[in-house]
Design a protein around this motif. Sequence first.
Motif, PDB file in Angstrom:
ATOM      1  N   UNK A   1      -9.347   8.485  15.406  1.00  0.00           N
ATOM      2  CA  UNK A   1      -8.122   8.936  14.748  1.00  0.00           C
ATOM      3  C   UNK A   1      -7.780   8.058  13.554  1.00  0.00           C
ATOM      4  N   UNK A   2      -8.017   6.765  13.672  1.00  0.00           N
ATOM      5  CA  UNK A   2      -7.796   5.870  12.533  1.00  0.00           C
ATOM      6  C   UNK A   2      -8.754   6.232  11.398  1.00  0.00           C
ATOM      7  N   UNK A   3     -10.018   6.529  11.732  1.00  0.00           N
ATOM      8  CA  UNK A   3     -10.968   6.949  10.701  1.00  0.00           C
ATOM      9  C   UNK A   3     -10.522   8.250  10.040  1.00  0.00           C
ATOM     10  N   UNK A   4      -9.978   9.169  10.834  1.00  0.00           N
ATOM     11  CA  UNK A   4      -9.517  10.439  10.273  1.00  0.00           C
ATOM     12  C   UNK A   4      -8.365  10.205   9.296  1.00  0.00           C
ATOM     13  N   UNK A   5      -7.424   9.364   9.671  1.00  0.00           N
ATOM     14  CA  UNK A   5      -6.311   9.069   8.761  1.00  0.00           C
ATOM     15  C   UNK A   5      -6.800   8.360   7.511  1.00  0.00           C
ATOM     16  N   UNK A   6      -7.781   7.481   7.668  1.00  0.00           N
ATOM     17  CA  UNK A   6      -8.313   6.759   6.507  1.00  0.00           C
ATOM     18  C   UNK A   6      -8.970   7.711   5.514  1.00  0.00           C
ATOM     19  N   UNK A   7      -9.527   8.825   5.994  1.00  0.00           N
ATOM     20  CA  UNK A   7     -10.180   9.763   5.082  1.00  0.00           C
ATOM     21  C   UNK A   7      -9.198  10.400   4.116  1.00  0.00           C
TER      22      UNK A   7
ATOM     23  N   UNK B   1       5.904  20.387  13.669  1.00  0.00           N
ATOM     24  CA  UNK B   1       5.112  19.993  12.501  1.00  0.00           C
ATOM     25  C   UNK B   1       3.903  20.910  12.361  1.00  0.00           C
ATOM     26  N   UNK B   2       3.485  21.156  11.139  1.00  0.00           N
ATOM     27  CA  UNK B   2       2.327  22.013  10.861  1.00  0.00           C
ATOM     28  C   UNK B   2       1.042  21.193  11.027  1.00  0.00           C
ATOM     29  N   UNK B   3       0.750  20.814  12.255  1.00  0.00           N
ATOM     30  CA  UNK B   3      -0.411  19.966  12.554  1.00  0.00           C
ATOM     31  C   UNK B   3      -1.156  20.558  13.735  1.00  0.00           C
ATOM     32  N   UNK B   4      -2.467  20.678  13.600  1.00  0.00           N
ATOM     33  CA  UNK B   4      -3.329  21.070  14.712  1.00  0.00           C
ATOM     34  C   UNK B   4      -4.314  19.944  14.976  1.00  0.00           C
TER      35      UNK B   4
ATOM     36  N   UNK C   1      -0.159  10.978  -4.756  1.00  0.00           N
ATOM     37  CA  UNK C   1       1.277  11.232  -4.634  1.00  0.00           C
ATOM     38  C   UNK C   1       1.632  11.781  -3.258  1.00  0.00           C
ATOM     39  N   UNK C   2       0.782  12.642  -2.714  1.00  0.00           N
ATOM     40  CA  UNK C   2       1.085  13.206  -1.396  1.00  0.00           C
ATOM     41  C   UNK C   2       0.944  12.141  -0.310  1.00  0.00           C
ATOM     42  N   UNK C   3      -0.075  11.286  -0.424  1.00  0.00           N
ATOM     43  CA  UNK C   3      -0.230  10.219   0.574  1.00  0.00           C
ATOM     44  C   UNK C   3       0.955   9.269   0.509  1.00  0.00           C
ATOM     45  N   UNK C   4       1.360   8.917  -0.714  1.00  0.00           N
ATOM     46  CA  UNK C   4       2.462   7.970  -0.858  1.00  0.00           C
ATOM     47  C   UNK C   4       3.754   8.550  -0.287  1.00  0.00           C
ATOM     48  N   UNK C   5       3.984   9.842  -0.481  1.00  0.00           N
ATOM     49  CA  UNK C   5       5.193  10.460   0.066  1.00  0.00           C
ATOM     50  C   UNK C   5       5.213  10.406   1.585  1.00  0.00           C
TER      51      UNK C   5
ATOM     52  N   UNK D   1       5.187  13.759   8.079  1.00  0.00           N
ATOM     53  CA  UNK D   1       5.540  13.773   6.661  1.00  0.00           C
ATOM     54  C   UNK D   1       4.421  14.383   5.818  1.00  0.00           C
ATOM     55  N   UNK D   2       3.164  14.134   6.211  1.00  0.00           N
ATOM     56  CA  UNK D   2       2.052  14.720   5.471  1.00  0.00           C
ATOM     57  C   UNK D   2       2.081  16.241   5.585  1.00  0.00           C
ATOM     58  N   UNK D   3       2.470  16.767   6.743  1.00  0.00           N
ATOM     59  CA  UNK D   3       2.489  18.211   6.962  1.00  0.00           C
ATOM     60  C   UNK D   3       3.629  18.906   6.227  1.00  0.00           C
TER      61      UNK D   3
END
Length: 755
Positions: free
Chosen positions: A390-396, A490-493, A404-408, A455-457
């Motif tokens: 999961x950490x690797x997935x977030x790092x991608x 949240x819009x997350x699967x 800008x989207x990551x920073x938000x 927040x990303x979603x």
Amino acid sequence: MRSACWPRCCRSRSAATRRRPPRRRCPRTRRKPPRRRPTAEPIGARSLCARPAEGHHGPVSGAPWVLVHLAGPLRVDRGGTPLAGAELGSRKGRTLLRLLAARRGDVLPGAEIAAVLWPRESPSDPDAVVASLVSRLRRVLGPNAVVGGREGYRLGAVEVDVDRARQLLADAERAAPAPAGVGAGAALELLGAAEGSPEPDDEWMAPVRSEVTVLRRRAHHLLARTALETGEPAGAEDAAGRALADDPLDEEAVRLLMRALLARDLPAEALRTYERLRRALADELGTDPAPATRTLYDAALHGEAPVVSAVPPPADRLRLAGRDAELGLLRAEWEGACGHRAGLVLLTGEPGIGKSRLLEELAETARRSGGVVLSGRAFEGERSVFAQPLVDALASAAETLPAARIRAAATGDGTLGRLVPELAPFTDAVPVPPAPTPAVERSQSFAAVTGFLRRLARGGPVLVAVDDLQRAGRSTIELLHYLARHLGSAQVLLAAAVRTGEGDDVVEPLRAVGTTVPLGPLPVDAVALLAGRAGHESRAADVMRRTGGHPLFVVEVLRALARGDGGLPTSLQTAVVDRVAGTGEETGRLMRAAAVLGAAFDPLVAGELAGIGAAAALPAFERAFKARLLVARGRQYEFAHDVVREALLVATPSPTLQAWHARAADLLSADPEAVARHAEAIGDRPRAARAWLNAAEAALARFVASDAILLATRAAAIAADLEDAPDPPAGSSGPSAAAPGPRTTTRRPATAPTG
């Protein structure tokens, strides 16, 4: 321009030092600093800091992706980093980029480019100046961004926003309402607002401007239709009104607006909308509204509900034989996430059954509908790393999403920056020290990941895909369970593939908070379809009988037939061994040695284990890669299928396996988990116990208490068995007698780093 990423000691200080033949290497990266170049036309420091592309030709999988925005002001996203203005080059360089992007696919001769860049008076040698501008664009965007030479240039490995938006809309129009709305919204975000661009209003840009307008209207039509289908007439009214703002004579937009008004019980406003259209068509085109529009007018006039034609179900574009039911479940889960219902889905099955393929198809479905895909994979020997996949997935996200989207999503979260170092630059937060206790650290980390995904979603749905979950540590399972319970609307699967038999302890705790999709063998008709595609339809029954419908077995057998083999292989093991043998004897030995190391391995370590130098090992592994026996994962190779590795292990004589396990334990002495696995394989139980204990200590130092307990328990179990074992008879070599002769004494492995 000097690159800011090079230490001052590595930069040239004067013209005299620049003329020195050798350029010193940076002591940190061992790379040579870039040569200084004239700064008459700024090209941006980012381009000089970028890593050089690797490989011999063509686009490189690890190279940053490049997206050129033609709708609105010219700008470029390079690996998630926005570039605009002088960062892209001079005014002439930017005009050249716009021209190549607008005429993408065409080879433009130098004379045609010069006529656009210098319409009145061209330089003395326009070809040389164009070549210089192209060279600067390649430095900024990548060596494959512009292809060709002085005979002509065209856009290369670069995507254009108009093309991406067109594809998003094409896929969205075949999707269910929720993902269709997501795709239309993503297309509109790419195409930007309707106001004009500050760039020069060149005549050759007219086709692009026209297509942008058409695509915007098409996206608004789709948004209006999906809003009507989901019972949101107010949203449909807004989307149809925006389409009419682009073109007041757009009859499809008028019909959608009338349907929305009728759904809101506003028939009088629907009649006025029709009348405005009728007058505009009569005044400007001398025609009447279409029959479909008049039908809606009649319905509004008589107070009847409008008749809407049925929309056919989306076509199956994935072309996966025998997986219709599974694909339907995955689509339903993704549609739920697009509709603000977070979920977790687990794909389970034996090795080679098609779990990874379905996970890839789900990811492709998410991308086509405008979603974000974050992918990770669990690896052997990394259970002690906190939530590694999961950490690797977030790092991608740092490599695939706009900054800008990551920073938000990450701003102000110091815990997230400590957990995922790749996201730390986007948090703009002071580093947060570790929590005083493992329980608090775990709680803070779980909350940080959940908050980031929420927040990303907000900018669109997110798919988090994890493969080989059966190899993950307890912290990964606990975090998935937590996310499934706390993501809510949240819009997350969350999606993961788990191997049956090895991942039962993974599936059981997640079953209550997710959906399990078990995969079995292919049915007879699916095997017949695959055999027909391979040109061996007459052998379908025989293939089914020999393989039992196992997808990987079927594929291997059909590949053997395609190679012209005299008959079907008797088993998958034979098929795999034959494929490996076809790559050469040296490659076969390296592949068997690599199988001892694990599913993923360092090619240099595998070469040393097999007694083959790097100069010969690397080309040999490249042959296996081209034969699709391996896949590249960063600095490592990974077996394309687990059964490939298993077949190689079965085909290797036991004495060779024992010797390689003993040698691997020495080579990997800095990795206690690897040492423990290899020591257990050769029966060196004292060494295995010490290594498991070292691994537990490393896990505890990383605040992964649950995994530390499991690892320490393994060490304690071995120690208890050794204590209870009877004393060996005189002359015996003791509990580690199973180890090869040269290893009569065991060296204590080095302790793993705890930072």
